[in-house]
Design a protein around this motif. Sequence first.
Motif, short mmCIF file in Angstrom:
data_model
loop_
_atom_site.label_atom_id
_atom_site.label_comp_id
_atom_site.label_asym_id
_atom_site.label_seq_id
_atom_site.Cartn_x
_atom_site.Cartn_y
_atom_site.Cartn_z
N ALA A 1 -5.14 5.36 -2.08
CA ALA A 1 -3.76 5.88 -2.17
C ALA A 1 -3.11 5.46 -3.47
CB ALA A 1 -2.95 5.40 -0.97
N GLU B 1 -0.56 4.53 6.21
CA GLU B 1 0.10 4.37 7.51
C GLU B 1 -0.76 4.87 8.67
OE1 GLU B 1 3.95 6.22 7.06
OE2 GLU B 1 4.82 4.31 6.39
N PRO C 1 -7.01 14.54 -6.30
CA PRO C 1 -7.07 13.60 -5.17
C PRO C 1 -8.47 13.44 -4.59
CG PRO C 1 -5.12 14.97 -4.99
CD PRO C 1 -5.93 15.52 -6.13
N ALA D 1 5.67 2.54 -2.66
CA ALA D 1 5.32 3.93 -2.32
C ALA D 1 3.94 4.01 -1.70
CB ALA D 1 5.41 4.81 -3.56
N THR D 2 3.01 3.22 -2.21
CA THR D 2 1.65 3.24 -1.68
C THR D 2 1.61 2.68 -0.27
OG1 THR D 2 0.77 3.05 -3.92
CG2 THR D 2 -0.72 2.53 -2.12
N ARG D 3 2.37 1.63 -0.01
CA ARG D 3 2.39 1.06 1.35
C ARG D 3 2.87 2.07 2.38
NH1 ARG D 3 4.95 -4.79 -0.17
NH2 ARG D 3 3.04 -5.68 -0.98
N SER D 4 3.76 2.98 1.96
CA SER D 4 4.27 3.97 2.91
C SER D 4 3.54 5.30 2.79
CB SER D 4 5.77 4.16 2.71
OG SER D 4 6.04 4.65 1.42
N ASP D 5 2.44 5.34 2.06
CA ASP D 5 1.62 6.55 1.94
C ASP D 5 1.07 6.93 3.31
OD1 ASP D 5 -1.21 7.88 1.46
OD2 ASP D 5 -0.07 8.14 -0.41
N THR D 6 1.03 8.20 3.59
CA THR D 6 0.54 8.69 4.89
C THR D 6 -0.86 8.17 5.18
OG1 THR D 6 1.85 10.68 4.57
CG2 THR D 6 0.17 10.76 6.27
N ARG E 1 -4.67 7.42 -6.45
CA ARG E 1 -4.17 8.80 -6.54
C ARG E 1 -2.81 8.85 -7.22
NH1 ARG E 1 -6.62 9.01 -1.32
NH2 ARG E 1 -4.61 8.59 -0.32
N ARG E 2 -2.04 7.78 -7.13
CA ARG E 2 -0.72 7.72 -7.77
C ARG E 2 -0.78 7.33 -9.24
NH1 ARG E 2 0.92 7.17 -2.64
NH2 ARG E 2 3.09 7.66 -2.20
#
Length: 145
Positions: A59, A41, A83, A33-38, A62-63
């Motif tokens: 990122a 990216e 955040p 999920a972190t790798r695909s965080d806006t 924050r999760r």
Amino acid sequence: MLTLDLTNEPRWHDLATGVRVQLRPLTTALMVATRSDTAVEEVPEAASDEERAVAFAKALARRVILAWDGIGDAEGNPIDPSPEAIDALLDVWPIFEAFQLTYVSKGLLLEQEKNALAPLPNGPTAGAKATAKPARKSAKTARRG
């Protein structure tokens, strides 16, 4: 030996004297999920590895940060994680380093261990090379007295 903790309970981590954070366990789902965080990216292609590491760490934090102790606003009043506050926390170099060492690196150590293994010398992953030179002569055995 890899030890599995099947409880999946959040844990407290000390990041500095008087500063601790409660973190979710580092899981595959969180890393993906972190790798695909806006924010991750959107890091420019030309960004340095360090800039990418900071974006990823923020990122991830924050999760995973659920609560904390010893963190306050400019007037010294305790604040809850948000955040913006989490990003500001990781802008403090010793905190960033401690987060990386006590939390992120534990997950990455398994990845390094996996990547460090040599391929098997036979089978579909053949490719390991011998590193020892062959012996020139047979070794003499010692006489037993």
